[in-house]
Design a protein around this motif. Structure first.
Motif, PDB file in Angstrom:
ATOM      1  N   UNK A 135       0.821  -1.211   0.000  1.00  0.00           N
ATOM      2  CA  UNK A 135       0.000   0.000   0.000  1.00  0.00           C
ATOM      3  C   UNK A 135       0.857   1.264   0.000  1.00  0.00           C
ATOM      4  N   UNK A 136       1.941   1.221  -0.765  1.00  0.00           N
ATOM      5  CA  UNK A 136       2.796   2.381  -0.904  1.00  0.00           C
ATOM      6  C   UNK A 136       3.758   2.602   0.249  1.00  0.00           C
ATOM      7  N   UNK A 137       3.762   1.719   1.237  1.00  0.00           N
ATOM      8  CA  UNK A 137       4.641   1.871   2.397  1.00  0.00           C
ATOM      9  C   UNK A 137       5.711   0.788   2.402  1.00  0.00           C
ATOM     10  N   UNK A 138       6.978   1.154   2.643  1.00  0.00           N
ATOM     11  CA  UNK A 138       8.018   0.132   2.770  1.00  0.00           C
ATOM     12  C   UNK A 138       7.830  -0.657   4.063  1.00  0.00           C
ATOM     13  N   UNK A 139       7.753  -1.985   3.946  1.00  0.00           N
ATOM     14  CA  UNK A 139       7.573  -2.837   5.122  1.00  0.00           C
ATOM     15  C   UNK A 139       8.696  -3.859   5.261  1.00  0.00           C
ATOM     16  N   UNK A 140       9.730  -3.713   4.414  1.00  0.00           N
ATOM     17  CA  UNK A 140      10.854  -4.626   4.519  1.00  0.00           C
ATOM     18  C   UNK A 140      11.812  -4.423   3.369  1.00  0.00           C
ATOM     19  N   UNK A 141      12.849  -5.273   3.319  1.00  0.00           N
ATOM     20  CA  UNK A 141      13.875  -5.218   2.293  1.00  0.00           C
ATOM     21  C   UNK A 141      14.228  -6.642   1.891  1.00  0.00           C
ATOM     22  N   UNK A 142      14.542  -6.850   0.623  1.00  0.00           N
ATOM     23  CA  UNK A 142      14.892  -8.180   0.136  1.00  0.00           C
ATOM     24  C   UNK A 142      16.237  -8.147  -0.567  1.00  0.00           C
ATOM     25  N   UNK A 143      17.076  -9.103  -0.239  1.00  0.00           N
ATOM     26  CA  UNK A 143      18.359  -9.290  -0.907  1.00  0.00           C
ATOM     27  C   UNK A 143      18.145 -10.316  -2.015  1.00  0.00           C
ATOM     28  N   UNK A 144      17.903  -9.842  -3.211  1.00  0.00           N
ATOM     29  CA  UNK A 144      17.565 -10.747  -4.307  1.00  0.00           C
ATOM     30  C   UNK A 144      18.720 -11.666  -4.658  1.00  0.00           C
ATOM     31  N   UNK A 145      19.942 -11.229  -4.411  1.00  0.00           N
ATOM     32  CA  UNK A 145      21.101 -12.048  -4.777  1.00  0.00           C
ATOM     33  C   UNK A 145      21.388 -13.121  -3.729  1.00  0.00           C
ATOM     34  N   UNK A 146      21.377 -12.729  -2.443  1.00  0.00           N
ATOM     35  CA  UNK A 146      21.787 -13.660  -1.399  1.00  0.00           C
ATOM     36  C   UNK A 146      20.676 -14.453  -0.763  1.00  0.00           C
ATOM     37  N   UNK A 147      19.432 -13.971  -0.866  1.00  0.00           N
ATOM     38  CA  UNK A 147      18.310 -14.692  -0.297  1.00  0.00           C
ATOM     39  C   UNK A 147      17.874 -14.234   1.071  1.00  0.00           C
ATOM     40  N   UNK A 148      18.531 -13.230   1.641  1.00  0.00           N
ATOM     41  CA  UNK A 148      18.125 -12.712   2.937  1.00  0.00           C
ATOM     42  C   UNK A 148      17.011 -11.693   2.799  1.00  0.00           C
ATOM     43  N   UNK A 149      16.432 -11.313   3.933  1.00  0.00           N
ATOM     44  CA  UNK A 149      15.363 -10.317   3.933  1.00  0.00           C
ATOM     45  C   UNK A 149      15.298  -9.647   5.295  1.00  0.00           C
ATOM     46  N   UNK A 150      14.760  -8.440   5.299  1.00  0.00           N
ATOM     47  CA  UNK A 150      14.459  -7.718   6.525  1.00  0.00           C
ATOM     48  C   UNK A 150      12.964  -7.435   6.516  1.00  0.00           C
ATOM     49  N   UNK A 151      12.298  -7.714   7.617  1.00  0.00           N
ATOM     50  CA  UNK A 151      10.862  -7.495   7.688  1.00  0.00           C
ATOM     51  C   UNK A 151      10.496  -6.879   9.027  1.00  0.00           C
ATOM     52  N   UNK A 152       9.264  -6.408   9.109  1.00  0.00           N
ATOM     53  CA  UNK A 152       8.759  -5.794  10.327  1.00  0.00           C
ATOM     54  C   UNK A 152       7.742  -6.709  10.978  1.00  0.00           C
ATOM     55  N   UNK A 153       7.931  -6.984  12.253  1.00  0.00           N
ATOM     56  CA  UNK A 153       6.939  -7.699  13.031  1.00  0.00           C
ATOM     57  C   UNK A 153       5.836  -6.730  13.458  1.00  0.00           C
ATOM     58  N   UNK A 154       4.735  -7.219  14.004  1.00  0.00           N
ATOM     59  CA  UNK A 154       3.561  -6.359  14.238  1.00  0.00           C
ATOM     60  C   UNK A 154       3.823  -5.123  15.080  1.00  0.00           C
ATOM     61  N   UNK A 155       4.679  -5.229  16.114  1.00  0.00           N
ATOM     62  CA  UNK A 155       4.934  -4.096  16.988  1.00  0.00           C
ATOM     63  C   UNK A 155       6.183  -3.315  16.642  1.00  0.00           C
ATOM     64  N   UNK A 156       6.696  -3.526  15.445  1.00  0.00           N
ATOM     65  CA  UNK A 156       7.890  -2.822  15.008  1.00  0.00           C
ATOM     66  C   UNK A 156       9.173  -3.600  15.216  1.00  0.00           C
ATOM     67  N   UNK A 157       9.081  -4.818  15.744  1.00  0.00           N
ATOM     68  CA  UNK A 157      10.286  -5.626  15.893  1.00  0.00           C
ATOM     69  C   UNK A 157      10.957  -5.758  14.527  1.00  0.00           C
ATOM     70  N   UNK A 158      12.237  -5.512  14.505  1.00  0.00           N
ATOM     71  CA  UNK A 158      13.011  -5.461  13.270  1.00  0.00           C
ATOM     72  C   UNK A 158      13.646  -6.830  13.071  1.00  0.00           C
ATOM     73  N   UNK A 159      13.275  -7.525  11.993  1.00  0.00           N
ATOM     74  CA  UNK A 159      13.712  -8.914  11.815  1.00  0.00           C
ATOM     75  C   UNK A 159      14.651  -9.059  10.635  1.00  0.00           C
ATOM     76  N   UNK A 160      15.762  -9.757  10.883  1.00  0.00           N
ATOM     77  CA  UNK A 160      16.626 -10.207   9.805  1.00  0.00           C
ATOM     78  C   UNK A 160      16.351 -11.682   9.564  1.00  0.00           C
TER      79      UNK A 160
END
Length: 457
Positions: free
Chosen positions: A77-102
């Motif tokens: 919905x137009x908001x960044x909610x994470x990041x994806x490493x297309x080459x290596x397969x890793x990702x960063x995402x947001x948990x419901x309360x803002x917990x920052x996940x690798x």
């Protein structure tokens, strides 16, 4: 919680679902280690939670980190909610309360996991420090109420938050106030999967005790060493727990798929829209008669996403996920991967550990699961303390890692990553016990010092 899968390939039968899981099989030469961890952000000045919006909010953190490391934004919905490493397969995402996940990439050694974590934390600090943001190494936010905790703008979380109070008392606490560390490991065959799933389920409470690190809630001790683990006991019993059927004769891919089919759904995602189908059956979606989406039929991504909304102590997808531990400082995050790699990737270690747990009944395993959140290393099973069992299991994990003989640049093998766990067992005190001693001593009955001491440096 992992990034949702997008694969519109239709599926129409149980056999296709079984085949989907079976496709995860890999030869041992291709087995990898994936490490995931969550961390709770806070403002260093004032020790308050970090909202999504604002010049110094989570959105600014995600945007800044994306620019710094070059990973592709994940947008909803137009908001960044994470990041994806297309080459290596890793990702960063947001948990419901803002917990920052690798969600780390699949790596060959525990040493690589340690380097990945070090690089991630350095990159995050480079962006977070100018924003005045720090991150807790605790498994639960120690001070803020649920009402004070921010909510991240992800569609699936809105659906889950509305459903959780219908099926348990503590599901919202799980979503918004806890942080975990997880290790993902491969299997080579159906028999290998079953052996690893059985062992890791039996030993998950042992890991919960070793990594217990969530003793504070709402500014005071909560009576547990792992409140995060206790919360899972009253979240949603239809999709959590110790999976006693796994130990039945005939266990295999089909039995797990049948279990998963009986877990009520949360949502169906079509395009960017999450359709709320809480409580409804995947079997109905498979047959095209789902009440919430009449005529809509299941796809491969529906199945993958449904599996990601099941939360047992160990989860089977196309790999096995160890889910029973509180997050901790970097050395503990790496130790979790070392612990499970040593036990599950060496056949002698796995067989030796199976001998330890073989005589445990389903009732004993459940009793241990129920006791560990409060008692930690002092909990007992079959007349033995978790501390005693941990000592033996750690020795097997160490032997398994030694046999792998994967050396780092300095010539040390992976066993060094278990030293921190050996120290906990030798001392007989969990991380939580140590924090409680601080609370009752130098901290003067306040959790505020945790925001200076229990943090990623």
């Amino acid at each position: 919680m992992a990034r949702d899968v997008t694969d519109a390939t239709p599926i129409s039968s149980r056999d296709e679902m079984v085949a989907w899981v079976e496709a995860g099989e890999k030869p041992s030469s291709q087995w990898r280690i994936g490490t995931e961890h969550e961390k709770i952000p806070f403002y260093r000045a004032g020790h308050r939670p970090v909202p999504y919006e604002g010049e110094r909010g989570i959105r600014a953190l995600v945007d800044g980190l994306g620019r710094a490391i070059g990973w592709e934004p994940i947008v909803e919905d137009g908001r960044p909610i994470g990041l994806a490493d297309q080459a290596g397969g890793g990702a960063i995402s947001l948990e419901p309360g803002g917990q920052f996940e690798l969600s780390g990439a699949p790596l060959q050694t525990v040493h690589e996991t340690a380097r990945e974590l070090e690089q991630h934390l350095a990159a995050v600090r480079g962006v977070a420090d100018p924003l005045g943001i720090g991150f807790l190494t605790l498994g639960m936010s120690p001070a803020w109420t649920r009402a004070e905790t921010p909510v991240m703008p992800k569609g699936r979380y809105g659906i889950m938050a509305a459903y959780m109070p219908k099926v348990g008392q503590l599901g919202l606490d799980m979503m918004f106030r806890t942080s975990t560390v997880q290790t993902n490991l491969d299997f080579g065959s159906e028999a290998d999967m079953v052996a690893k799933l059985r062992l890791s389920l039996a030993l998950q409470p042992i890991a919960t005790a070793l990594f217990a690190n969530s003793p504070f809630t709402d500014g005071k001790p909560n009576g547990f060493v792992s409140m995060r683990s206790e919360i899972w006991r009253d979240t949603d019993r239809a999709r959590t727990g110790m999976l006693p059927f796994v130990f039945d004769e005939g266990m295999g891919y089909e039995a797990y798929v049948d279990y998963a089919l009986d877990v009520p759904m949360y949502f169906v995602k079509r395009g960017d829209t999450y359709h709320d189908v809480t409580g409804q059956s995947f079997r109905d979606l498979l047959a095209g008669r789902l009440p919430g989406l009449p005529g809509e039929r299941a796809t491969s991504s529906d199945w993958a996403n449904h599996l990601s909304t099941i939360f047992p102590e160990v989860r089977l997808k196309r790999f096995l996920e160890m889910r029973g531990s509180d997050v901790g400082p970097p050395e503990m995050i790496v130790a979790q991967s070392a612990f499970w790699t040593g036990l599950l990737y060496d056949s002698a270690a796995l067989d030796g550990a199976m001998e330890i747990v073989r005589g445990w009944s389903a009732e004993q395993r459940q009793g241990l699961r129920d006791e560990v959140p409060r008692q930690g290393l002092r909990a007992t099973i079959a007349g033995r303390t978790v501390r005693e069992v941990s000592r033996e299991v750690l020795a097997l994990a160490r032997a398994g890692l030694a046999k792998r003989a994967r050396a780092d640049e300095g010539g040390s093998d992976e066993t060094r990553h278990l030293d921190v766990l050996d120290a906990i067992v030798a001392d007989g005190r969990t991380q939580a016990d140590a924090w409680l001693d601080r609370f009752n001593g130098d901290w003067g009955g306040s959790v505020e010092p945790a925001f200076d001491e229990a943090v990623f440096g």
